[in-house]
Design an enzyme around this catalytic site. Structure first.
Site, PDB file in Angstrom:
ATOM      1  N   HIS A  91       0.873  -1.083   0.001  1.00 46.29           N
ATOM      2  CA  HIS A  91       0.057   0.041   0.031  1.00 46.29           C
ATOM      3  C   HIS A  91       0.904   1.145   0.032  1.00 46.29           C
ATOM      4  CE1 HIS A  91      -3.419   2.546   0.907  1.00 46.29           C
ATOM      5  NE2 HIS A  91      -2.573   3.214   1.559  1.00 46.29           N
ATOM      6  N   ASP A 170     -15.007   2.644   6.870  1.00 46.51           N
ATOM      7  CA  ASP A 170     -14.303   3.306   6.451  1.00 46.51           C
ATOM      8  C   ASP A 170     -15.006   4.188   5.531  1.00 46.51           C
ATOM      9  OD1 ASP A 170     -11.370   4.514   6.195  1.00 46.51           O
ATOM     10  OD2 ASP A 170     -11.704   4.008   4.165  1.00 46.51           O
ATOM     11  N   ARG A 177     -15.026  12.604   7.435  1.00 43.73           N
ATOM     12  CA  ARG A 177     -13.975  13.323   7.801  1.00 43.73           C
ATOM     13  C   ARG A 177     -13.407  14.516   6.710  1.00 43.73           C
ATOM     14  NH1 ARG A 177      -9.836   8.622   7.665  1.00 43.73           N
ATOM     15  NH2 ARG A 177      -8.300  10.235   8.166  1.00 43.73           N
ATOM     16  N   SER A 192      -7.820   3.637   9.291  1.00 44.19           N
ATOM     17  CA  SER A 192      -8.536   3.863   7.962  1.00 44.19           C
ATOM     18  C   SER A 192      -7.864   3.202   6.821  1.00 44.19           C
ATOM     19  CB  SER A 192      -8.556   5.326   7.449  1.00 44.19           C
ATOM     20  OG  SER A 192      -9.004   5.398   6.098  1.00 44.19           O
ATOM     21  N   LYS A 196      -8.712  -1.207   5.951  1.00 43.17           N
ATOM     22  CA  LYS A 196      -8.653  -1.846   4.441  1.00 43.17           C
ATOM     23  C   LYS A 196      -7.945  -3.006   4.168  1.00 43.17           C
ATOM     24  CE  LYS A 196      -9.011   2.528   3.202  1.00 43.17           C
ATOM     25  NZ  LYS A 196      -9.019   3.688   2.834  1.00 43.17           N
TER      26      LYS A 196
END
Ligand code: URA
Length: 442
Positions: A91, A170, A177, A192, A196
């Protein structure tokens, strides 16, 4: 709305008050607010108040772990245990010109890794892997779960967009947010991202935490805190996690824009391409190989270099995109990407060294060519973008070509050129050498 918890012993009002007074929330309280919000029983205004209190007072490590776990359990999760230690994911916290997944995924799969991966779309100045892949003619970014697993098993690699049932907490919290100025909180960002990543099921997770003008994190100190918290959350919830802190003051590689970035990724898989992109993708891939097999980083780096040099990584890329719908004939003829109608050069307004580039502004300039979206439902132009001919540290003469702009928009030439020029600073003295990889954390 009263919003009482089970047995009427919990109220959202009290949870907000507790966080406002900087007290630690229990796992039950966190589960209560996440479930209540996803089920529509707790209203936006109460969750907004809690998020703001979290922004001001932070969260303890236990709270961050509990919040991540609650969020990841709010929807569907993938079970990749059939792939054992070979399942691996990566990621990036997002940046400009960041096409690393397109290079790393086939490298790691060609060395035996299993990547059954969910990726996102671009928003604002940063791009997303799913948009880049969709620029390949015929490439499909959705498929049934059974096809997804079968492709990951057979090819070692499958990448799809996130389903709507995936981590709904999320989706709701991030949207809230975004409009309540509460994105910028390390525990909220960490939970967050990690909810995921953990829901996506891989045993090992490599994080690329970007820092600089084109990234969420503007200082190395904040990037390191975020990376450490994500590693801790992942480990507490049973995964292998490493992180690299990398520079995003300058766009990565030479191209920004969807099909242009796919072209550049293939250049790197062919052993060509720019040094920054080659180095960062080799290092991230080597860390992933080291996590899967337990090899030293030196041995893993050697394997990564070999799989690019002997053509196996490129072969894997082709096998992957054809498995996901790309036309084999077009791939073999090297005609699988759309091209923009207009290409024009941006000329340097003066002579000197490029002392800095504002990656975020260059990302915005790429959006203006048509390559990015401002709102999540905008249609993007997959062929548009920018080719950076010179980057920070280079010397350039007045009138020399600084960049090319690719677009299908007519009449925007001056606007785009001026936007690009205003993102680059040219000075008489050369800048200090730019560090690409700041730190590797385990
Ligand atoms: N990316 C995410 O997925 N979540 C955040 O909160 C920030 C960046």
């Amino acid at each position: 709305m009263t919003c009482y918890g089970e047995n009427f012993n919990m109220r959202m009002y009290d949870i907000i008050t507790k966080k406002k007074n900087n007290e630690e929330l229990t796992k039950k309280e966190i589960d209560f607010f996440v479930k209540g919000y996803v089920d529509g029983e707790i209203p936006d205004y109460q969750v907004s108040a809690l998020l703001m209190a979290i922004c001001f007072n932070g969260m303890t490590e236990d709270e961050s772990v509990n919040l991540t776990e609650s969020m990841l359990n709010s929807g569907e999760t993938l079970d990749l245990s059939a792939f054992g230690n070979y399942s691996v994911d990566k990621h990036s916290t997002g940046g400009v010109g960041d096409k690393t997944t397109l290079i790393i995924a086939p490298i790691v799969a060609s060395l035996g890794g299993k990547l059954a991966k969910m990726s996102g779309r671009g928003l604002g100045h940063t791009g997303g892997t799913i948009d880049k892949l969709e620029s390949i003619y015929g490439f499909k970014t959705s498929m049934s779960t059974s096809d997804f697993f079968a492709q990951a098993e057979n090819t070692g690699l499958a990448v799809i967009g996130q389903s709507t049932e995936f981590v709904p907490a999320d989706k709701k919290l991030y949207a809230l947010r975004d409009v309540t100025a509460t994105v910028n909180s390390i525990p909220l960002i960490a939970s967050s991202i990690m909810s995921k990543k953990l829901a996506a099921g891989a045993k090992s997770i490599m994080l690329d935490v970007k820092v600089g003008s084109g990234a969420f994190m503007k200082s190395i100190k904040d990037a390191e805190s975020l990376a450490k918290l994500m590693i801790l959350i992942g480990k507490k919830l049973g995964r292998n996690v490493s992180a690299m802190i990398t520079n995003m003051d300058v766009p990565l590689g030479r191209y920004v824009g969807n099909s242009l970035e796919v072209f550049e990724a293939v250049e790197v898989l062919n052993g060509r391409g720019s040094e920054d992109l080659k180095n960062i993708t080799q290092e991230l891939s080597a860390n992933m190989i080291s996590m899967i097999y337990g090899y030293s980083l030196d041995k893993s780096r050697k394997l990564v270099k070999e799989t690019v040099a002997n053509g196996n990584a490129l072969k894997k890329f082709k096998e992957w995109v054809i498995a996901q719908g790309a036309d084999a004939e077009r791939i073999n003829k090297n005609d699988y990407l759309p091209k923009a109608k207009y290409k024009f050069a941006v000329l340097s307004p003066k002579s000197g060294f490029i002392s800095s580039m504002n990656a975020e502004e260059i990302g915005i300039c790429a959006c203006m060519t048509g390559a990015g979206r401002e709102n999540k439902d905008d249609i993007i132009d997959l062929s548009a973008g920018i080719e950076l001919l010179h980057k920070t540290g280079d010397y350039i003469s007045a009138g020399e070509e600084l960049a090319y702009i690719y677009t299908n928009k007519n009449g925007k030439e001056d606007l785009l050129k001026n936007k690009y020029i205003s993102s680059v600073v040219i000075s008489d003295t050369p800048p200090d050498k730019i560090e690409l990889i700041y730190k590797i954390l385990k």
